[in-house]
Design a protein around this motif. Structure first.
Motif, short mmCIF file in Angstrom:
data_model
loop_
_atom_site.label_atom_id
_atom_site.label_comp_id
_atom_site.label_asym_id
_atom_site.label_seq_id
_atom_site.Cartn_x
_atom_site.Cartn_y
_atom_site.Cartn_z
N GLU A 287 -6.33 -17.31 0.79
CA GLU A 287 -4.99 -17.20 1.39
C GLU A 287 -4.00 -16.57 0.41
N ALA A 288 -4.05 -17.02 -0.85
CA ALA A 288 -3.14 -16.46 -1.87
C ALA A 288 -3.45 -14.99 -2.13
N GLN A 289 -4.75 -14.64 -2.19
CA GLN A 289 -5.13 -13.25 -2.39
C GLN A 289 -4.63 -12.37 -1.24
N ALA A 290 -4.75 -12.88 -0.01
CA ALA A 290 -4.29 -12.11 1.14
C ALA A 290 -2.78 -11.91 1.10
N LYS A 291 -2.03 -12.95 0.69
CA LYS A 291 -0.58 -12.85 0.61
C LYS A 291 -0.15 -11.84 -0.44
N ILE A 292 -0.79 -11.89 -1.62
CA ILE A 292 -0.46 -10.95 -2.69
C ILE A 292 -0.83 -9.53 -2.26
N GLY A 293 -1.99 -9.39 -1.60
CA GLY A 293 -2.39 -8.07 -1.12
C GLY A 293 -1.39 -7.50 -0.13
N GLU A 294 -0.85 -8.37 0.75
CA GLU A 294 0.16 -7.93 1.72
C GLU A 294 1.44 -7.50 1.01
N MET A 295 1.85 -8.28 -0.01
CA MET A 295 3.06 -7.93 -0.77
C MET A 295 2.90 -6.59 -1.47
N MET A 296 1.73 -6.36 -2.07
CA MET A 296 1.48 -5.08 -2.76
C MET A 296 1.48 -3.92 -1.76
N PHE A 297 0.88 -4.15 -0.58
CA PHE A 297 0.86 -3.12 0.46
C PHE A 297 2.28 -2.78 0.91
N ASN A 298 3.10 -3.84 1.16
CA ASN A 298 4.48 -3.61 1.60
C ASN A 298 5.30 -2.86 0.57
N GLU A 299 5.09 -3.19 -0.71
CA GLU A 299 5.82 -2.50 -1.77
C GLU A 299 5.46 -1.02 -1.80
N GLN A 300 4.17 -0.73 -1.64
CA GLN A 300 3.72 0.66 -1.64
C GLN A 300 4.27 1.41 -0.42
N GLN A 301 4.25 0.76 0.74
CA GLN A 301 4.79 1.39 1.96
C GLN A 301 6.29 1.65 1.82
N LYS A 302 6.99 0.70 1.20
CA LYS A 302 8.44 0.83 1.02
C LYS A 302 8.78 2.02 0.13
N ARG A 303 8.00 2.19 -0.95
CA ARG A 303 8.24 3.32 -1.85
C ARG A 303 8.01 4.65 -1.17
N GLN A 304 7.06 4.69 -0.23
CA GLN A 304 6.73 5.93 0.46
C GLN A 304 7.55 6.13 1.73
N GLY A 305 8.46 5.17 2.02
CA GLY A 305 9.29 5.29 3.21
C GLY A 305 8.52 5.06 4.50
N LEU A 306 7.44 4.30 4.44
CA LEU A 306 6.60 4.02 5.60
C LEU A 306 6.82 2.58 6.06
N PRO A 307 6.48 2.27 7.33
CA PRO A 307 6.70 0.91 7.83
C PRO A 307 5.85 -0.12 7.10
N GLN A 308 6.46 -1.29 6.82
CA GLN A 308 5.75 -2.37 6.17
C GLN A 308 4.93 -3.15 7.19
N SER A 309 4.16 -4.14 6.71
CA SER A 309 3.21 -4.83 7.59
C SER A 309 3.91 -5.51 8.76
N HIS A 310 5.04 -6.20 8.50
CA HIS A 310 5.74 -6.86 9.60
C HIS A 310 6.33 -5.85 10.58
N GLU A 311 6.75 -4.69 10.07
CA GLU A 311 7.28 -3.64 10.95
C GLU A 311 6.17 -3.03 11.79
N GLN A 312 4.97 -2.91 11.20
CA GLN A 312 3.83 -2.40 11.95
C GLN A 312 3.46 -3.35 13.08
N LYS A 313 3.53 -4.68 12.80
CA LYS A 313 3.23 -5.67 13.85
C LYS A 313 4.25 -5.57 14.98
N GLN A 314 5.53 -5.43 14.61
CA GLN A 314 6.57 -5.28 15.62
C GLN A 314 6.35 -4.02 16.45
N HIS A 315 5.97 -2.95 15.78
CA HIS A 315 5.71 -1.68 16.46
C HIS A 315 4.57 -1.84 17.48
N GLU A 316 3.54 -2.59 17.09
CA GLU A 316 2.41 -2.80 17.99
C GLU A 316 2.82 -3.66 19.19
#
Length: 354
Positions: A287-316
């Motif tokens: 669970e902790a690994q998944a949470k950290i992985g999500e945070m790292m993904f969101n940070e990378q998406q934010k730097r590239q100006g792309l939707p973060q994980s919660h925004e992708q869920k909302q989009h879906e």
């Protein structure tokens, strides 16, 4: 020790070049362990002389991976720090150099086996003498004085230990070198060049005691280490191996997850505030690994100006609502800008767009 390992680089590079891919290279190395050693042999009883207890071989591989993963993370932090320092130097106004004379109170000699590059880790403490101190004034820096008074190694000495993979988060001593993670400690006890077989060595590991001896060239037993460990270990999970002509590697599993200030009770203590206390992701639960992985993904998406994980869920969710039964937009090209989702997850039309 690092230079000794580098002597194999040309051979390993040749194998890697021939195989072409990392996966094939790893298959060659691990296949060698399978064919020519007892690495994959399982010990079925205490009387077995070959192999390892169940799960131990996998632990060894994971421990080596975590060791170099920690070093890679440290290198990345230093590169980022260097890059930040360079950008600051470009933007800062140029100033004439100030000549300062400093003296250091540390007199502890570091053994010749430790390399002491001048790179500074992010946690190391930089101390400077104020410009009001004249050339004839000699003052002891508070941080150095504190280290000397308490008998612990200074941050500069610890940085030298951190730069050596064999003493990462540990220290180099006269007869051995040790490193640690939050769960394990590794002690490498130096032996003479003529010690090349396991039967020349005798290792005794108790819950809180370690004794290492070897037979000299006259077949007389010589004790290298015989002392109490700082904390308890799980005796059944500890093991040792011999690196011929170099050292005896003793791998200890800590009974409690904690950082040791020393491997043995009678050695100088390190300051655990000067070591790398981060934990590899593999030590965390799923669970902790998944949470950290999500945070790292969101940070990378934010730097590239792309939707973060919660925004992708909302989009879906918006996409599903768009073509849902009774939707006024059903059959039309999807346009998320005409829909909104409130904090409670209720979807409504954007009045300004409709």
């Amino acid at each position: 020790m690092a230079s000794v390992r580098e002597t194999y680089d040309s051979t390993l590079l040749g194998i890697l070049s021939n195989e072409g891919e990392i996966t094939n290279f790893l298959d060659v190395v691990i296949g060698f362990l399978y064919r020519r050693t007892d690495f994959f042999r399982i010990m079925k009883s205490k009387d077995d002389k070959l192999g390892f207890p169940p799960g131990t071989a996998a632990k060894l591989l994971l421990k080596e991976f975590q060791k170099y993963e920690a070093l890679a993370q440290k290198d990345e932090m230093e590169r980022e720090k260097k890059k930040a320092d360079t950008s600051l130097a470009k933007t800062a106004p140029t100033q004439p150099p100030v000549t300062r004379e400093t003296t250091t109170t540390s007199k502890t000699n570091i053994p010749a086996t430790v390399s002491t590059p001048k790179a500074t880790a992010p946690h190391a403490t930089d101390t400077t003498v104020p410009s009001t101190v004249g050339a004839g004034d000699v003052k002891t820096l508070p941080s150095q004085k504190k280290d000397e008074d308490t008998g612990t190694v200074t941050s500069k000495e610890q940085q030298a230990f951190q730069d050596n993979p064999m003493s990462y988060n540990g220290a180099v001593r006269e007869k051995y070198v040790w490193s640690q993670s939050i769960t394990d400690a590794d002690i490498r006890i130096f032996v003479p060049p003529y010690i090349k077989k396991g039967k020349q060595v005798e290792v005794t590991i108790e819950k809180r005691h370690l004794r290492v001896c070897y037979r000299d060239d006259k077949n007389v037993s010589q004790t290298v280490v015989d002392g109490n460990l700082t904390w308890d270990v799980n005796k059944e999970e500890c093991m040792w191996s011999l690196v011929p002509a170099e050292h005896v590697h003793v791998s200890l599993e800590k009974r409690e997850e904690r950082w040791w200030e020393s491997a043995l009770e009678d050695e100088p203590k390190i300051n655990v505030r000067n070591i790398d206390c981060s934990r590899p992701m593999t030590d965390l639960d799923d669970e902790a690994q998944a949470k950290i992985g999500e945070m790292m993904f969101n940070e990378q998406q934010k730097r590239q100006g792309l939707p973060q994980s919660h925004e992708q869920k909302q989009h879906e969710m918006l996409r599903k609502a768009w073509d849902a039964k009774g939707s006024p937009f059903k059959g039309q090209p999807f346009d998320p800008s005409v829909l909104n989702i409130n904090s409670e997850g209720v979807i409504s039309a954007n009045v300004n767009k409709s």
